[in-house]
Design an enzyme around this catalytic site. Sequence first.
Site, mmCIF file in Angstrom:
data_model
loop_
_atom_site.group_PDB
_atom_site.id
_atom_site.type_symbol
_atom_site.label_atom_id
_atom_site.label_comp_id
_atom_site.label_asym_id
_atom_site.label_seq_id
_atom_site.Cartn_x
_atom_site.Cartn_y
_atom_site.Cartn_z
ATOM 1 N N CYS A 12 -20.750 15.721 2.512
ATOM 2 C CA CYS A 12 -21.113 14.500 3.220
ATOM 3 C C CYS A 12 -21.430 14.867 4.669
ATOM 4 O O CYS A 12 -21.267 16.015 5.084
ATOM 5 C CB CYS A 12 -19.962 13.500 3.171
ATOM 6 S SG CYS A 12 -18.454 14.116 3.992
ATOM 7 N N HIS A 41 -11.112 20.228 2.980
ATOM 8 C CA HIS A 41 -10.275 20.598 1.838
ATOM 9 C C HIS A 41 -11.100 21.257 0.738
ATOM 10 O O HIS A 41 -11.353 20.669 -0.318
ATOM 11 C CB HIS A 41 -9.537 19.366 1.306
ATOM 12 C CG HIS A 41 -8.320 19.030 2.100
ATOM 13 N ND1 HIS A 41 -7.692 17.808 2.052
ATOM 14 C CD2 HIS A 41 -7.596 19.778 2.973
ATOM 15 C CE1 HIS A 41 -6.643 17.815 2.862
ATOM 16 N NE2 HIS A 41 -6.575 18.994 3.420
ATOM 17 N N HIS A 74 -10.233 15.866 9.332
ATOM 18 C CA HIS A 74 -9.278 14.822 8.953
ATOM 19 C C HIS A 74 -8.700 14.068 10.149
ATOM 20 O O HIS A 74 -8.095 13.011 9.978
ATOM 21 C CB HIS A 74 -8.127 15.443 8.156
ATOM 22 C CG HIS A 74 -8.596 16.336 7.054
ATOM 23 N ND1 HIS A 74 -8.694 17.713 7.204
ATOM 24 C CD2 HIS A 74 -9.030 16.061 5.810
ATOM 25 C CE1 HIS A 74 -9.151 18.229 6.078
ATOM 26 N NE2 HIS A 74 -9.363 17.259 5.224
ATOM 27 N N GLU A 126 -5.176 13.205 6.969
ATOM 28 C CA GLU A 126 -5.865 12.069 7.582
ATOM 29 C C GLU A 126 -4.888 10.930 7.842
ATOM 30 O O GLU A 126 -4.915 10.298 8.902
ATOM 31 C CB GLU A 126 -7.013 11.580 6.696
ATOM 32 C CG GLU A 126 -7.754 10.400 7.317
ATOM 33 C CD GLU A 126 -8.763 9.756 6.389
ATOM 34 O OE1 GLU A 126 -8.950 8.527 6.508
ATOM 35 O OE2 GLU A 126 -9.363 10.462 5.553
ATOM 36 N N CYS A 197 -15.273 5.552 3.232
ATOM 37 C CA CYS A 197 -16.515 6.072 3.803
ATOM 38 C C CYS A 197 -17.671 5.960 2.814
ATOM 39 O O CYS A 197 -17.480 5.905 1.598
ATOM 40 C CB CYS A 197 -16.327 7.510 4.290
ATOM 41 S SG CYS A 197 -16.663 8.779 3.072
ATOM 42 N N SER A 225 -8.184 18.163 -2.471
ATOM 43 C CA SER A 225 -9.234 17.261 -1.994
ATOM 44 C C SER A 225 -9.022 15.869 -2.573
ATOM 45 O O SER A 225 -9.162 15.656 -3.778
ATOM 46 C CB SER A 225 -10.616 17.791 -2.396
ATOM 47 O OG SER A 225 -11.606 16.801 -2.207
ATOM 48 N N ASN A 227 -10.812 13.040 -2.244
ATOM 49 C CA ASN A 227 -11.979 12.373 -2.826
ATOM 50 C C ASN A 227 -12.419 13.023 -4.129
ATOM 51 O O ASN A 227 -12.907 12.355 -5.034
ATOM 52 C CB ASN A 227 -13.129 12.295 -1.810
ATOM 53 C CG ASN A 227 -13.795 13.629 -1.563
ATOM 54 O OD1 ASN A 227 -14.738 13.997 -2.257
ATOM 55 N ND2 ASN A 227 -13.326 14.374 -0.564
#
Length: 318
Positions: A12, A41, A74, A126, A197, A225, A227
Amino acid sequence: MKILLANPRGFCAGVSRAVETVEKVLEVEKSPVYVRHEVVHNKVVVDSLKKKGVVFVKEVDEVPDDAVCIFSAHGVSLKVEEAAAKKNLVLYDATCPLVTKVHRGVRLASNNDAECILIGHKGHPEVQGTMGQYRSKKGAIYLIESEEDLNKLTIKDPDNLYYATQTTLSVDETHGIIQALKDKYPNIKGPKKEDICYATQNRQTAIKAMLKHIDVLVVVGSQNSSNSNRLKELATLEGIDAYLVDNPKDVDKLWFDNKKVCGVSAGASAPEYLVQQIISQISKVCSTEVEEFEGIKEEVYFPLPRLLKQKIGTGKVE
C-alpha cells in the site's frame, strides 16, 4: 489448476513510503541507521534491509545518542517521541499518514478530557502507539477487541466520549463493533470517515469478490501482519482452505489436491516480487494457468518525510 490473482494486492502507499524512507535514508546518512520496530510486518522486507546495514531495535533506548533513527509505519507513542528527543536523534518518521490521522483524533479527545475507546488488537505496535497519544488525567482510554469487551466497559461520561480504530482490522467485524458502540452510547463521537485504511478495505473487498470463484486461497504475508491475517480469515469464515506464507519454500503441494482454482492475494506489507516467487512455486508443484482478477485500481501516494525530502532535494520543508 488455475490461479486467480486478486487486485489490488501487496504494498500500500503507507508501506511503500516506509520502505522507501529507509532505503533513501541509507543513501543520505552515514551507517548505522537504526529503525525502531520492524519498519513493516514482512520478514522478507526486513531481512533485505538488514543485509543493507539497517539495525532494528525494539526501543529507542537501544539507539546511541545523536544516531540516525527511523520510526516504523505503525507509529509510536508520545513517550517514545520524547525519549528520542532526549537522545538528540536524527529522526525520520515513517509513520503511515493514515495512522497519524488516528493519532490526531485520540490527542484531540485527550485534550478535551473525553474518554476514548480504541478498537484494536492488544499488543499490536500500532495500537500501542495510538494508546500512547492519550494523556488526559481526567479521562481514560480503553482498548476493546469485540462487542463482548464493550459490554464490560464502564464509562463515566457518555456525553464526552470518542472512539477510534486500528487501521488494519476486518472491515465487517469493526463495522459491527462501531454500530454497537453507537447503539450503547448515542452521543459518542468518532472520525468523519472510518479509520480502516483504504488499502485494507480494498484488499478485503477484492478477496470477497473472488471467493465464489476459488476453492483454495494463498495469502502472501508474514504471520505478524494484521491485515494479511484478516485476508486469510475472510476465506476460512466461508469454509475455504486458506494459507498464509512469506516464503516460497512453505508452499505445500497437498494444499492443491483436488482443487480447481487457487486465489492468490498479498497483505499490504508484502512486495510483488515475493508474490511472483510464490506463484512460480505453486506452478512448479501443480500445472497452472494464471489470470488477473479485475478489481479496484489504486493510485494513492504519500510523500516522503519532510526532513528526508530536504536531504535529497526533492521538496521544500514548510
